[in-house]
Design an enzyme around this catalytic site. Sequence first.
Site, short mmCIF file in Angstrom:
data_model
loop_
_atom_site.label_atom_id
_atom_site.label_comp_id
_atom_site.label_asym_id
_atom_site.label_seq_id
_atom_site.Cartn_x
_atom_site.Cartn_y
_atom_site.Cartn_z
N ARG A 169 0.87 -1.15 -0.13
CA ARG A 169 0.07 -0.09 -0.01
C ARG A 169 0.83 1.20 0.11
O ARG A 169 1.68 1.54 0.98
CB ARG A 169 -0.94 -0.05 1.25
N ASP A 194 1.94 5.23 -0.17
CA ASP A 194 1.47 6.62 0.37
C ASP A 194 0.97 7.45 -0.51
O ASP A 194 1.29 7.14 -1.78
CB ASP A 194 2.49 7.03 1.34
N ARG A 224 10.57 6.31 3.14
CA ARG A 224 10.85 7.63 3.37
C ARG A 224 11.59 8.02 4.82
O ARG A 224 12.53 8.88 4.86
CB ARG A 224 9.38 8.37 3.10
#
Length: 287
Positions: free
Chosen positions: A49, A51, A219
């Site tokens: 999934r 972002d 990230r």
Amino acid sequence: MRIRLGIAYDGAPFAGWATQPSAPTVQGALESGLALLLRRPARLTVAGRTDAGVHARGQVAHLDVTTAEWEGLRRRDTGDPAEALLRRLRGVLGRVLGDLGPHAANAVVVHSAAVAAAGFDARFSALWRRYSYRIADPAAGRDPLRRGTTLWHPEPLDVGALNAAADAVTGVGDFLSFCKPREHATTVRDLRRFTFTRQDDGVIVADVVADAFCHHMVRGLIGAALQAGDGRRDTGWLRERLDARIRDSASRLAAPHPLVLEEVGYPADEELAARADATRARRDPLA
């Protein structure tokens, strides 16, 4: 029947992969298109999934259909239902994405469809996921045509320092310091590759591979490594953060727009079910 889909998308127009009630998402667009074809609600299970703003070239998802639904996709054709699904899905996706506005047009492409092997689960059968991240520091210059997929970092970056910092956290560990943890979910992961390479054009590309990633993990890792790469932190800082297992104001997320899910790896067909069962078993946090 379980159908395996290969998907690519530009994440810029979307609030991420997962369906949300009041925001456009990749899953929402695809499920709307599939519902039009199947004439019923459709539900996708995805490998990773992503972002908001994150892209994919090698996303994988699966969909369960009946044999009658699969064969019915051909209508009066005698050809392959997979080809019929791809052809018809292109048409309905064009309408669904068009309704989301001009920025979403052609932003999602389903490039492959096939009946999945027995035991296949797009999420739980996966062995690893690989992401890339593009960074342009002053040595690389700034290409405005790639600004949508490249971080423009204002300070010079030392690739050696980036790799030294990244190498120190490679392996199995608890990545809580680099994640946004989900309730009752472990943050233990096997980070198998985390490297930085300066390309011929000067752009630095990070290559990040793990068995799976926690929410915001890539990230978080990139954001921390950049602090070592431009000299704000020493190269041992990432390891200190990993061992501390704490999130505070020093935890910085890199921007989402240069992040791309490049590919997902799966075992041989005969090992898919066993891999899915093993992945579903909850990992115990490290002592």
